[in-house]
Every structure is written in structure tokens, then in C-alpha cells.
Write an enzyme that holds these catalytic residues in place. Structure first.
Site, short mmCIF file in Angstrom:
data_model
loop_
_atom_site.label_atom_id
_atom_site.label_comp_id
_atom_site.label_asym_id
_atom_site.label_seq_id
_atom_site.Cartn_x
_atom_site.Cartn_y
_atom_site.Cartn_z
N GLN A 98 50.91 61.82 8.82
CA GLN A 98 50.50 61.22 10.10
C GLN A 98 50.88 62.09 11.30
OE1 GLN A 98 51.92 57.23 10.65
NE2 GLN A 98 53.95 57.63 9.82
N ASP A 131 53.40 73.59 -1.27
CA ASP A 131 54.49 72.69 -1.63
C ASP A 131 55.75 73.38 -1.12
OD1 ASP A 131 56.66 71.46 -2.85
OD2 ASP A 131 55.57 71.06 -4.71
N ALA A 183 57.61 66.60 4.77
CA ALA A 183 58.90 66.01 4.40
C ALA A 183 58.71 64.94 3.35
CB ALA A 183 59.57 65.38 5.63
N THR A 236 65.21 62.47 12.28
CA THR A 236 65.04 61.03 12.31
C THR A 236 66.23 60.30 12.93
OG1 THR A 236 64.91 59.11 10.82
CG2 THR A 236 65.90 61.08 9.91
N ASP A 237 65.95 59.11 13.43
CA ASP A 237 67.01 58.21 13.90
C ASP A 237 67.91 57.77 12.74
OD1 ASP A 237 64.68 56.93 12.94
OD2 ASP A 237 65.23 55.03 13.88
N TYR A 268 67.94 59.45 2.18
CA TYR A 268 66.93 60.07 3.05
C TYR A 268 67.59 60.63 4.31
CZ TYR A 268 63.23 60.16 6.61
OH TYR A 268 62.39 60.52 7.65
N LYS A 304 67.72 64.54 5.63
CA LYS A 304 67.14 64.95 6.92
C LYS A 304 68.22 65.62 7.78
CE LYS A 304 63.59 64.56 8.23
NZ LYS A 304 62.41 65.45 8.08
N1 LIG Z 1 57.63 58.03 9.54
C1 LIG Z 1 58.64 57.79 10.37
O1 LIG Z 1 58.87 56.63 10.78
C2 LIG Z 1 59.53 58.89 10.84
C3 LIG Z 1 60.56 58.61 11.74
C4 LIG Z 1 61.37 59.65 12.19
C5 LIG Z 1 61.15 60.94 11.74
N2 LIG Z 1 60.16 61.18 10.83
C6 LIG Z 1 59.96 62.57 10.38
O2 LIG Z 1 58.76 63.04 10.95
C7 LIG Z 1 58.13 63.96 10.06
C8 LIG Z 1 56.69 63.54 9.80
O3 LIG Z 1 56.69 62.24 9.22
P1 LIG Z 1 55.34 61.45 8.94
O4 LIG Z 1 55.56 60.06 9.38
O5 LIG Z 1 54.16 62.23 9.46
O6 LIG Z 1 55.34 61.48 7.35
P2 LIG Z 1 54.13 61.46 6.32
O7 LIG Z 1 52.95 60.81 6.93
O8 LIG Z 1 54.71 60.95 5.05
O9 LIG Z 1 53.80 63.01 6.18
C9 LIG Z 1 54.62 63.88 5.47
C10 LIG Z 1 53.71 64.86 4.76
O10 LIG Z 1 54.54 65.78 4.05
C11 LIG Z 1 53.93 65.98 2.80
N3 LIG Z 1 54.90 66.42 1.82
C12 LIG Z 1 55.81 65.70 1.11
N4 LIG Z 1 56.48 66.49 0.28
C13 LIG Z 1 55.99 67.74 0.46
C14 LIG Z 1 56.27 68.99 -0.12
N5 LIG Z 1 57.19 69.13 -1.09
N6 LIG Z 1 55.55 70.07 0.27
C15 LIG Z 1 54.60 69.94 1.22
N7 LIG Z 1 54.28 68.79 1.81
C16 LIG Z 1 54.97 67.70 1.43
C17 LIG Z 1 53.34 64.65 2.43
O11 LIG Z 1 52.34 64.85 1.46
P3 LIG Z 1 52.14 63.77 0.25
O12 LIG Z 1 51.72 62.51 0.93
O13 LIG Z 1 51.12 64.41 -0.59
O14 LIG Z 1 53.49 63.64 -0.41
C18 LIG Z 1 52.78 64.19 3.75
O15 LIG Z 1 51.46 64.63 3.96
C19 LIG Z 1 59.02 63.99 8.81
O16 LIG Z 1 59.90 65.06 8.92
C20 LIG Z 1 59.81 62.70 8.88
O17 LIG Z 1 61.04 62.81 8.23
C21 LIG Z 1 59.34 60.20 10.38
#
Ligand SMILES: NC(=O)c1ccc[n+]([C@@H]2O[C@H](COP(=O)([O-])OP(=O)(O)OC[C@H]3O[C@@H](n4cnc5c(N)ncnc54)[C@H](OP(=O)(O)O)[C@@H]3O)[C@@H](O)[C@H]2O)c1
Length: 268
Positions: free
Chosen positions: A19, A40, A60, A97-98, A121, A125
Site C-alpha cells: 500500500q 525478494d 517489509a 512503526t509506532d 514485529y 522493525k
Molecule cells: N501498515 C501499517 O499500519 C504500518 C504502520 C507503520 C509502519 N508501517 C511500515 O510501512 C511500510 C509499508 O507498509 P505497508 O502498509 O505498505 O505494507 P504492505 O502493504 O504489507 O506492503 C509491504 C510489501 O512488502 C512486500 N514484501 C514482504 N516481504 C518481502 C520480501 N521478503 N521481499 C520483498 N518484498 C516483500 C509485500 O509483498 P507480499 O504481499 O507479496 O508479501 C508487500 O507488497 C513497512 O515498512 C511497514 O512496516 C506500516
């Protein structure tokens, strides 16, 4: 040192199908976008010609509960993957992340507050922050949602259309953040020095308050039943309070309700 920005710098986005990755690709048109199938990140980076001048590292392991069962898998992606992204040798934006905080402060967390993650998690992070290296902007954000993927807003809209009532936790307060706003703030951040930065929406709410706002903005009359995190019974512990604020001159993001409206305007 503030590294140069500009059109000539080749930008690489990892996790480009996620996202945030998608929002970054919209904010940085012309960037090279690599999804999970392209790279990957648990493996070293592919050879890229010309080499990137900036890495926006959005890949991630984000399955918070799943990380409790497979902390090594989560670490391989979040720590090892970040090390591999840093080894490219370009300045990097690492998204954290928070959930690096335990929530006991009870008032907004600033960049210099001591982390103490409650979950596997959160620990991966936090270690990823270190793995991002010296040329890194470490961006902590919270409660991300966008038009794709699994997130709270999309889940509430789906459930709210089918049910008269949904149960939502009432004992976690945070700042849900629209990925489009975080992507725009990322661009502004590139003018600031490296280091840890808190970039989250203005304002804060509990998940119940957020659910009520979602139904109100979407014109649904679904009721929200308040439950505790204990009742929900998820595997990973989450901080009860994880509002992020900046004690530095971080780019300001709009209020979470504006983010919600911006998202709803994009959904069919
Ligand atoms: N979501 C939240 O509420 C939140 C809050 C604070 C911080 N964050 C941080 O913000 C960042 C983006 O989060 P997001 O919400 O966009 O997460 P997301 O929608 O889950 O996107 C993460 C992407 O990383 C890919 N991924 C997972 N393992 C991988 C690997 N080994 N190699 C390459 N790609 C890989 C996933 O692919 P697959 O789907 O194919 O596994 C997915 O497309 C992350 O660092 C997360 O920790 C997220």
C-alpha cells in the site's frame, strides 16, 4: 550533510506492490518500482544500471500476528532485507512503526523517546532501523491505509456494508495515516538531515473513533460495539497509546480525518 535531490536522481522503490509502495510510485513517477516478485529483499539486491541514487524501502514483513509465530522470517525481511537495501550504497528511506514503543508514556512519542517494542514485529522493525545505516531517514509512522491491500478502513467498509454492528477495540489510541500523505511528506523529508523522524497524521483517535468516522464519512449507519484488545485476542501485543509527534521540524501531515476523506474520494 543534506544529499542532493532532484529529477536526475534515480529512485528505487522496494515493496512497490504494497500500500505504501504504490503511493510512493505515484509520488515519485519515473522511479524504478520493484515488487516482491522482482526482488525478494531477503536476498542481496539485483544489479541495477545505472545504480539508484535513492532507495525508498517500503518492502517489509507487515503481518504483526504472524511475526509472533515466525520471528526469524520477519527478521529476515525487516532486518536482513533492510541491510540488503542499505548495501546498495545510496541514501535510503526506511519506514518504521509506532509499534517500536510500548505505549506506557501516555502522551505523544517524539523521536528521542526510548523504544521498547511489545511484539516480535516491533522488535524486527526496531532492528531494521539500525540496519538502514548512516545514510538513512528512519520514518516512523502509524496505522497506514490506502486504496489497496488489507487495512482497517477497507475492512470496516466491507464489514459495515454487510453487518449492522461491528466489534472494534477501544483501548488503543494512535494516528491513522493515509499513505498518500506519507508519500508526499517523504518527498519533503528529503530536504531534511538523515535521522529518525516521526511522520504521522495530525490528531489521534481510538480504533472505535476511527471506525465511527469511517461509517459517518461513508454514509453507513453501522453500529460500533466497543471491545478490549484482550477480548479480540490477537497473538501480538500492541501499544495502548502510540501517537507519534515530532520534536524536530518534520514535514506536517494533514489530520487523519482529511486522510480518510482523501481515501474515500478514491474508492469506487
Ligand atoms: N501498515 C501499517 O499500519 C504500518 C504502520 C507503520 C509502519 N508501517 C511500515 O510501512 C511500510 C509499508 O507498509 P505497508 O502498509 O505498505 O505494507 P504492505 O502493504 O504489507 O506492503 C509491504 C510489501 O512488502 C512486500 N514484501 C514482504 N516481504 C518481502 C520480501 N521478503 N521481499 C520483498 N518484498 C516483500 C509485500 O509483498 P507480499 O504481499 O507479496 O508479501 C508487500 O507488497 C513497512 O515498512 C511497514 O512496516 C506500516
Amino acid at each position: 550533510m543534506v544529499p542532493p535531490t532532484g529529477a536526475q536522481r534515480r529512485v528505487l522503490i522496494t515493496g512497490a506492490a504494497g500500500q505504501l509502495g504504490r503511493a510512493l510510485a505515484e509520488e515519485f513517477p519515473g522511479a524504478v518500482s520493484l515488487g516482491h516478485a522482482d526482488w525478494d529483499v531477503t536476498f542481496p539486491a539485483p544489479q541495477l544500471e545505472p545504480p539508484p541514487g535513492l532507495v525508498l524501502h517500503a518492502a517489509a514483513w507487515t503481518d504483526v500476528d504472524g511475526a509472533e509465530d515466525d520471528p526469524q522470517g520477519a527478521a529476515a525481511a525487516n532486518v536482513g532485507g533492510t541491510r540488503h537495501a542499505a548495501e546498495i550504497g545510496a541514501p535510503i528511506v526506511y519506514y518504521s512503526t509506532d509499534y517500536v514503543f510500548d505505549g506506557r508514556k501516555g502522551e505523544p512519542y517524539v523521536e528521542s523517546d526510548a523504544p521498547n517494542p511489545l511484539s516480535a514485529y516491533g522488535r524486527t522493525k526496531l532492528h531494521g532501523e539500525g540496519a538502514a545505516g548512516e545514510q538513512a531517514w528512519v520514518v516512523r509512522s502509524s496505522g497506514l491505509y490506502g486504496p489497496t491491500g488489507t487495512n482497517f478502513v477497507r475492512t470496516m467498509l466491507r464489514l459495515g456494508r454487510d453487518r449492522e454492528e461491528v466489534a472494534v477495540v477501544d483501548d488503543q489510541r494512535t494516528s491513522p495515516t493515509y499513505v498518500g500523505h506519507l508519500a508526499a511528506a517523504t518527498r519533503e523529508l528529503l530536504e531534511r538531515p538523515y535521522g529518525v523522524w516521526h511522520l504521522a497524521s495530525e490528531g489521534d483517535c481510538t480504533w472505535v473513533e476511527f471506525a465511527e468516522a469511517i461509517f459517518e464519512e461513508a454514509g453507513l449507519d453501522t453500529r460500533v460495539r466497543r471491545i478490549s484488545s484482550e477480548e479480540l485476542g490477537r497473538r501480538a501485543r500492541r501499544p495502548a497509546y502510540s501517537v507519534l509527534r515530532s520534536e524536530k521540524d518534520a514535514p506536517a501531515l494533514p489530520h487523519w480525518r482529511e486522510g480518510l476523506r482523501a481515501l474515500l474520494a478514491r474508492l469506487p
